[in-house]
Design a protein around this motif. Structure first.
Motif, PDB file in Angstrom:
ATOM      1  N   ASP A 599      52.566  41.918  68.605  1.00  0.00           N
ATOM      2  CA  ASP A 599      53.894  41.767  69.169  1.00  0.00           C
ATOM      3  C   ASP A 599      54.222  40.336  69.517  1.00  0.00           C
ATOM      4  O   ASP A 599      55.235  40.084  70.164  1.00  0.00           O
ATOM      5  N   ALA A 600      53.393  39.401  69.146  1.00  0.00           N
ATOM      6  CA  ALA A 600      53.641  38.027  69.578  1.00  0.00           C
ATOM      7  C   ALA A 600      55.014  37.550  69.166  1.00  0.00           C
ATOM      8  O   ALA A 600      55.702  36.869  69.904  1.00  0.00           O
ATOM      9  N   GLY A 601      55.435  37.913  67.968  1.00  0.00           N
ATOM     10  CA  GLY A 601      56.768  37.537  67.529  1.00  0.00           C
ATOM     11  C   GLY A 601      57.724  38.701  67.547  1.00  0.00           C
ATOM     12  O   GLY A 601      58.873  38.570  67.141  1.00  0.00           O
ATOM     13  N   GLY A 602      57.256  39.868  67.985  1.00  0.00           N
ATOM     14  CA  GLY A 602      58.096  41.032  68.049  1.00  0.00           C
ATOM     15  C   GLY A 602      58.430  41.620  66.695  1.00  0.00           C
ATOM     16  O   GLY A 602      59.398  42.342  66.550  1.00  0.00           O
ATOM     17  N   THR A 603      57.659  41.316  65.664  1.00  0.00           N
ATOM     18  CA  THR A 603      57.960  41.829  64.336  1.00  0.00           C
ATOM     19  C   THR A 603      56.770  42.599  63.796  1.00  0.00           C
ATOM     20  O   THR A 603      55.645  42.449  64.252  1.00  0.00           O
ATOM     21  N   THR A 604      57.019  43.445  62.789  1.00  0.00           N
ATOM     22  CA  THR A 604      55.966  44.260  62.209  1.00  0.00           C
ATOM     23  C   THR A 604      56.133  44.311  60.707  1.00  0.00           C
ATOM     24  O   THR A 604      57.168  43.977  60.160  1.00  0.00           O
ATOM     25  N   HIS A 605      55.102  44.788  60.045  1.00  0.00           N
ATOM     26  CA  HIS A 605      55.225  45.101  58.629  1.00  0.00           C
ATOM     27  C   HIS A 605      56.175  46.286  58.473  1.00  0.00           C
ATOM     28  O   HIS A 605      56.192  47.183  59.294  1.00  0.00           O
ATOM     29  N   GLU A 606      56.925  46.309  57.405  1.00  0.00           N
ATOM     30  CA  GLU A 606      57.660  47.509  57.036  1.00  0.00           C
ATOM     31  C   GLU A 606      56.676  48.376  56.261  1.00  0.00           C
ATOM     32  O   GLU A 606      56.468  48.200  55.064  1.00  0.00           O
ATOM     33  N   ALA A 607      56.054  49.290  56.964  1.00  0.00           N
ATOM     34  CA  ALA A 607      54.875  49.947  56.427  1.00  0.00           C
ATOM     35  C   ALA A 607      55.175  51.193  55.625  1.00  0.00           C
ATOM     36  O   ALA A 607      54.283  51.755  55.017  1.00  0.00           O
ATOM     37  N   GLY A 608      56.402  51.685  55.628  1.00  0.00           N
ATOM     38  CA  GLY A 608      56.741  52.788  54.758  1.00  0.00           C
ATOM     39  C   GLY A 608      56.564  54.167  55.336  1.00  0.00           C
ATOM     40  O   GLY A 608      56.569  55.146  54.586  1.00  0.00           O
ATOM     41  N   LEU A 609      56.412  54.298  56.647  1.00  0.00           N
ATOM     42  CA  LEU A 609      56.177  55.620  57.227  1.00  0.00           C
ATOM     43  C   LEU A 609      57.495  56.366  57.411  1.00  0.00           C
ATOM     44  O   LEU A 609      58.485  55.815  57.894  1.00  0.00           O
ATOM     45  N   ASN A 610      57.479  57.635  57.039  1.00  0.00           N
ATOM     46  CA  ASN A 610      58.586  58.543  57.306  1.00  0.00           C
ATOM     47  C   ASN A 610      58.021  59.956  57.317  1.00  0.00           C
ATOM     48  O   ASN A 610      56.816  60.165  57.123  1.00  0.00           O
ATOM     49  N   LEU A 611      58.873  60.940  57.555  1.00  0.00           N
ATOM     50  CA  LEU A 611      58.388  62.309  57.673  1.00  0.00           C
ATOM     51  C   LEU A 611      57.774  62.811  56.378  1.00  0.00           C
ATOM     52  O   LEU A 611      56.725  63.467  56.396  1.00  0.00           O
ATOM     53  N   GLU A 612      58.404  62.536  55.262  1.00  0.00           N
ATOM     54  CA  GLU A 612      57.863  63.025  53.989  1.00  0.00           C
ATOM     55  C   GLU A 612      56.454  62.497  53.746  1.00  0.00           C
ATOM     56  O   GLU A 612      55.566  63.224  53.292  1.00  0.00           O
ATOM     57  N   ARG A 613      56.246  61.234  54.073  1.00  0.00           N
ATOM     58  CA  ARG A 613      54.919  60.660  53.871  1.00  0.00           C
ATOM     59  C   ARG A 613      53.904  61.290  54.814  1.00  0.00           C
ATOM     60  O   ARG A 613      52.753  61.556  54.434  1.00  0.00           O
ATOM     61  N   LEU A 614      54.329  61.553  56.044  1.00  0.00           N
ATOM     62  CA  LEU A 614      53.422  62.175  57.001  1.00  0.00           C
ATOM     63  C   LEU A 614      53.077  63.594  56.583  1.00  0.00           C
ATOM     64  O   LEU A 614      51.918  64.029  56.702  1.00  0.00           O
ATOM     65  N   LEU A 615      54.049  64.346  56.087  1.00  0.00           N
ATOM     66  CA  LEU A 615      53.784  65.708  55.635  1.00  0.00           C
ATOM     67  C   LEU A 615      52.796  65.739  54.475  1.00  0.00           C
ATOM     68  O   LEU A 615      52.077  66.732  54.281  1.00  0.00           O
ATOM     69  N   ALA A 616      52.737  64.665  53.709  1.00  0.00           N
ATOM     70  CA  ALA A 616      51.789  64.597  52.597  1.00  0.00           C
ATOM     71  C   ALA A 616      50.360  64.382  53.081  1.00  0.00           C
ATOM     72  O   ALA A 616      49.421  64.450  52.282  1.00  0.00           O
ATOM     73  N   HIS A 617      50.176  64.125  54.383  1.00  0.00           N
ATOM     74  CA  HIS A 617      48.843  63.927  54.974  1.00  0.00           C
ATOM     75  C   HIS A 617      48.677  64.927  56.114  1.00  0.00           C
ATOM     76  O   HIS A 617      48.847  64.584  57.292  1.00  0.00           O
ATOM     77  N   PRO A 618      48.367  66.183  55.823  1.00  0.00           N
ATOM     78  CA  PRO A 618      48.325  67.227  56.859  1.00  0.00           C
ATOM     79  C   PRO A 618      47.272  67.005  57.931  1.00  0.00           C
ATOM     80  O   PRO A 618      47.360  67.612  58.999  1.00  0.00           O
ATOM     81  N   HIS A 619      46.302  66.153  57.667  1.00  0.00           N
ATOM     82  CA  HIS A 619      45.276  65.860  58.676  1.00  0.00           C
ATOM     83  C   HIS A 619      45.526  64.521  59.371  1.00  0.00           C
ATOM     84  O   HIS A 619      44.670  64.041  60.116  1.00  0.00           O
ATOM     85  N   GLY A 620      46.683  63.919  59.098  1.00  0.00           N
ATOM     86  CA  GLY A 620      47.070  62.703  59.782  1.00  0.00           C
ATOM     87  C   GLY A 620      46.862  61.448  58.966  1.00  0.00           C
ATOM     88  O   GLY A 620      46.243  61.460  57.890  1.00  0.00           O
ATOM     89  N   ILE A 621      47.381  60.352  59.470  1.00  0.00           N
ATOM     90  CA  ILE A 621      47.253  59.033  58.853  1.00  0.00           C
ATOM     91  C   ILE A 621      46.609  58.094  59.869  1.00  0.00           C
ATOM     92  O   ILE A 621      47.087  57.955  61.000  1.00  0.00           O
ATOM     93  N   ASP A 622      45.534  57.471  59.475  1.00  0.00           N
ATOM     94  CA  ASP A 622      44.831  56.505  60.319  1.00  0.00           C
ATOM     95  C   ASP A 622      45.583  55.178  60.262  1.00  0.00           C
ATOM     96  O   ASP A 622      45.737  54.577  59.199  1.00  0.00           O
ATOM     97  N   LEU A 623      46.044  54.711  61.406  1.00  0.00           N
ATOM     98  CA  LEU A 623      46.792  53.454  61.476  1.00  0.00           C
ATOM     99  C   LEU A 623      45.951  52.302  62.015  1.00  0.00           C
ATOM    100  O   LEU A 623      46.476  51.225  62.284  1.00  0.00           O
ATOM    101  N   GLY A 624      44.664  52.546  62.185  1.00  0.00           N
ATOM    102  CA  GLY A 624      43.768  51.453  62.529  1.00  0.00           C
ATOM    103  C   GLY A 624      43.454  51.335  64.006  1.00  0.00           C
ATOM    104  O   GLY A 624      44.077  51.974  64.858  1.00  0.00           O
ATOM    105  N   PRO A 625      42.479  50.504  64.346  1.00  0.00           N
ATOM    106  CA  PRO A 625      42.098  50.305  65.746  1.00  0.00           C
ATOM    107  C   PRO A 625      43.205  49.599  66.519  1.00  0.00           C
ATOM    108  O   PRO A 625      44.122  49.019  65.949  1.00  0.00           O
ATOM    109  N   LEU A 626      43.101  49.692  67.828  1.00  0.00           N
ATOM    110  CA  LEU A 626      44.059  49.002  68.680  1.00  0.00           C
ATOM    111  C   LEU A 626      43.948  47.497  68.464  1.00  0.00           C
ATOM    112  O   LEU A 626      42.861  46.961  68.247  1.00  0.00           O
ATOM    113  N   ARG A 627      45.103  46.815  68.551  1.00  0.00           N
ATOM    114  CA  ARG A 627      45.153  45.385  68.305  1.00  0.00           C
ATOM    115  C   ARG A 627      45.886  44.692  69.436  1.00  0.00           C
ATOM    116  O   ARG A 627      46.710  45.300  70.121  1.00  0.00           O
ATOM    117  N   PRO A 628      45.624  43.410  69.664  1.00  0.00           N
ATOM    118  CA  PRO A 628      46.337  42.670  70.712  1.00  0.00           C
ATOM    119  C   PRO A 628      47.847  42.698  70.491  1.00  0.00           C
ATOM    120  O   PRO A 628      48.311  42.591  69.347  1.00  0.00           O
TER     121      PRO A 628
END
Length: 793
Positions: A599-628
């Motif tokens: 959040d240092a610059g308040g911006t993020t990657h446009e990572a492509g997440l939406n409901l359709e993509r989430l439904l394609a992963h019924p056991h979830g999507i790993d978004l990685g460890p916590l970060r500063p």
């Protein structure tokens, strides 16, 4: 043939993934989902009993409406007709403040409880909002609001990478964790020790968590703030404080040292009943650890100095340089949460923007203390609460002085309960709206992903179809919003969701910091997917969130000509959507779903997440460890961490005075059971018996002094009255302390809880009269209050 379906468990904060076995419409089994990206197959007894809870014969199947003084089954239309006839008329005659809203803890365990109560409160226009927060974690919200400017910016311990964990007032081995969402908390603690780390537990009881610890300190209950202040004092006076990179983001360090000058280990040792040498050693060990995290929970929140203790937990994380760094305490980034904003000064956090009518309690986070509910109902005058909407709450058992509240509820002009059971509170309702069993509901954890120890996102649709005569829980809530708004019959429930969607999109497209600034809200709303309104709202939140697709090219095509096409993108450029890689090795995210760059610059990657993509992963999507994420999470007026906010500084003299107070001879603390959660699960046979008992635990020395015997009975008395309880003599509780679990007391007439009523237990909160509060947060003091004991024949 049996089939299986994934389902996120809604029964505690761990949010474990389950695999349900279903025969017809019955859930016949539940096991841990080995493919779940977060819980990896872990399950506790509550999750294993999912089918029993789902099929509880005492669950209400149809609405109840009070007729001629009795609650009788009715149709959904009759139930909403009754609400629509009563609530708008009452508001028209007496004003919006004549209606109160009570939200219980289960609301944060359901999609409906997250999406609709804010709309309900806004529709009513009332300020009389009472929630379980002021019986639980409100001190942490207040301390975070004052430190960071955002009451939801709550750092969590990085359990999987820390070298040193200090736990106060928490028993996560049995509670499964709280404000720290971590499936298999016991396994994570064992892994900490296996990799050479250190676990220190501060608790007046030798809990199952304490038994895992390298070191267990058993101080006098309620002294957490004093102990933490002495640890901070030691770090500063021995020049062990090392904020490191945090230094550029904090203010008030010198003032903090002056404010804590009185809290030397020697000064606090008598009040804590711990040796000063042990306090100093703990401070030095904390400072010396390569990484460390301090974590405090309900035992350090629901006490007289709960906000100060919560504040000092993060002060220690800051002084040791462990806030916002891997292995320390970090801020999670939930997929459906708000996207990071540009760093800079914010609006800050204010207390007491209004006050309660009777006792003048200050508002906190738009809420009033639950302990004040009874007096707001029973005290005559303008603004008296005459109608109550109670959603997934049982305050007769969870709030202080249930007898007084029980009588007050009986005097209401009108009451609505949204509850699957006829319990100690809902028995007073004029209308009861029962949600379906959890197998019939979709699930996404809006709240708990904001406290998760690992960033991930999961969503499960209903595992079992809804019966024709039942309403989905979200529709129940949407219809309630329409009924109290005078719109019953004039609009479909879906209109509530569409209104919320358009309000969100209108705000988003008007925000100059948004990548959708200038876009057409109607066009964007038309791009949302989902089978119903709640799914469309989830899709919207995922798209606008920190990992979202921002509606992709379709969203950008509608942007205004003056928009920056790069707004909202990572300045680093790595891991952006469409990179075609097999996955990000650092975050573990699927291909094209990169992690935000902080959040240092308040911006993020446009990572492509939406409901359709989430439904394609019924056991979830790993978004990685916590970060500063600092400084982007900060919303204080200064844009910095404000170490010594004025309300905290004003409260410290009261803590300083406690150094000279004579401690009570005997105090009470609560306790958790692995197979229970507040008052919810006492009607499930599979979760009763064994160690899940309502007994008064007493140390052998105290038992001998009061003439008590194991298996005998005792009368325990305090401000709010007396209880007769069975005695369990045990050295797992320190001398001078007794322990009685909360959530019991199922002995009132008019309920339909057959299993719970057979073993009702005693309501520990009846020992309180509601006058003991943490002044900064309005949280009821439910632990470390003085009691008296006497033997019974």
């Amino acid at each position: 043939m049996p089939r299986t379906a994934p389902r996120i468990c809604p029964l505690c904060e761990a949010t474990c993934g389950l695999t349900l076995t279903i025969e017809g419409t019955d859930v016949t089994g539940a096991r841990g989902d080995r493919d779940d990206v977060f819980s990896r197959g872990f399950i506790c007894p509550k999750g294993a009993a999912f089918g029993s809870l789902d099929a509880d014969p005492d669950r209400l199947r149809a609405p109840l409406v009070r007729r001629d003084g009795h609650l009788r089954e009715a149709t959904w239309e009759e139930a909403y007709d009754a609400i629509a006839a009563a609530v708008p008329a009452l508001v028209a005659e007496h004003g919006a403040q004549a209606v109160g809203v009570v939200l219980g803890n289960p609301n944060v365990h359901t999609m409906a409880g997250a999406l609709y109560p804010p709309l309900l409160v806004n529709a009513l226009g009332t300020r009389n909002l009472f929630t379980a927060s002021t019986l639980d974690q409100m001190p942490k919200h207040v301390s975070s609001g004052l430190l960071f400017g955002d009451p939801f910016a709550i750092p969590v311990p990085d359990l999987d990478r820390t070298d040193f964990l200090l736990v106060l007032g928490a028993n996560p081995v049995e509670s499964n964790g709280s404000l720290c969402t971590a499936p298999d908390f016991p396994g994570r603690l064992k892994a900490l020790r296996a990799r050479g780390g250190t676990l220190v537990v501060v608790d007046p009881r030798r809990t199952r968590t304490a038994r895992l610890a390298d070191r267990h300190l058993a101080p006098r209950p309620g002294s957490d703030a004093l102990l933490l202040a002495a640890l901070a004092h030691t770090l500063m006076t021995e020049k062990l404080a090392a904020p490191g990179p945090l230094a550029e983001h904090i203010e008030g360090l010198r003032e903090l040292a002056d404010a804590l000058a009185s809290f030397t280990p020697e000064a606090v040792a008598p009040a804590c009943d711990l040796p000063a040498t042990e306090i100093r050693a703990l401070a030095r060990d904390l400072a010396a650890a390569p990484t460390a995290a301090v974590y405090g929970r309900i035992g350090s929140c629901t006490v007289e100095y709960g906000t100060l203790a919560s504040w000092l937990v993060d002060v220690l994380n800051i002084l040791t340089g462990n806030l916002d760094r891997p292995g320390g305490a970090l801020f999670p980034l939930a997929a459906a949460g708000p996207r990071p904003r540009p760093a800079g000064p914010g609006r800050g956090f204010a207390l007491g923007r209004w006050h309660s009518r009777v006792s003048g309690h200050p508002e906190v986070k738009s809420e009033l203390p639950s302990a004040a509910l009874a007096e707001e109902i029973e005290t005559p005058g303008e603004g008296r609460i005459r109608a109550l909407i109670c959603i997934a709450a049982n305050p007769v058992l969870s709030a202080p002085d249930g007898r007084r509240l029980d009588a007050a509820l009986a005097g209401l002009d009108f009451m609505v309960s949204v509850d699957p059971y006829l319990n100690e509170t809902s028995r007073h309702a004029h209308v009861v709206l029962p949600p379906p069993p959890p197998s019939r509901s979709a699930h996404h954890d809006f709240a708990f992903n904001g406290f998760a120890v690992h960033n991930q996102v999961r969503y499960t649709r209903p595992a079992v179809p809804l019966e024709a005569d039942r309403l989905d829980e979200c529709e129940i809530h949407a219809r309630l919003v329409l009924a109290v708004s005078g719109m019953h019959g004039a609009a479909e429930p879906s209109a509530v969701d569409e209104l919320a969607i358009r309000a969100t999109l209108s705000k988003e497209t008007s925000d100059r910091h948004s990548p959708l600034h200038g876009a057409d809200p109607e066009h964007l709303a038309g791009l949302l997917t989902g089978e119903n309104g709640p799914e469309r709202r989830l899709d919207l939140m995922l798209r606008l969130g920190p990992y979202g697709d921002r509606f992709g090219a379709a969203g950008h095509d509608t942007a205004g000509a003056g928009d920056d096409p790069g707004a909202g993108r990572s300045r680093g450029g790595a891991g952006t959507a469409g990179s075609g890689t097999a996955g990000d090795a650092t975050t573990g995210a699927p291909a094209g779903l990169g992690a935000p760059d902080g959040d240092a610059g308040g911006t993020t990657h446009e990572a492509g997440l939406n409901l359709e993509r989430l439904l394609a992963h019924p056991h979830g999507i790993d978004l990685g460890p916590l970060r500063p994420r600092l400084p982007g999470v900060l919303r204080t007026r200064s844009g910095r961490i404000e170490l010594l906010p004025d309300p905290i500084a004003a409260e410290l003299p009261r803590l300083r005075a406690a150094l000279a107070e004579r401690p009570a001879a005997l105090v009470l603390v609560g306790r958790r059971h692995l197979r229970s959660n507040n008052s919810w699960l006492h009607n499930v046979p599979a979760l009763t018996g064994g160690s899940n008992r309502c007994t008064l635990q007493v140390h052998p020395e105290d038992a001998a002094r009061h003439g008590l015997t194991d298996g005998g009975r005792a009368r325990i008395s305090a401000d709010g009255g007396s209880l007769d309880v069975p005695v369990e003599v045990t050295d797992t509780v320190r001398a001078g302390v007794v322990s009685l679990p909360h959530g019991w007391g199922h002995d009132r007439p008019g309920t339909r809880l057959a299993v719970a009523a057979a073993d009702p237990g005693a309501n520990v909160n009846q020992l309180l009269d509601g006058t003991r509060l943490d002044p900064l947060s309005g949280t009821a003091v439910l632990n470390a209050f003085p009691v008296q004991l006497a033997p019974l024949p």
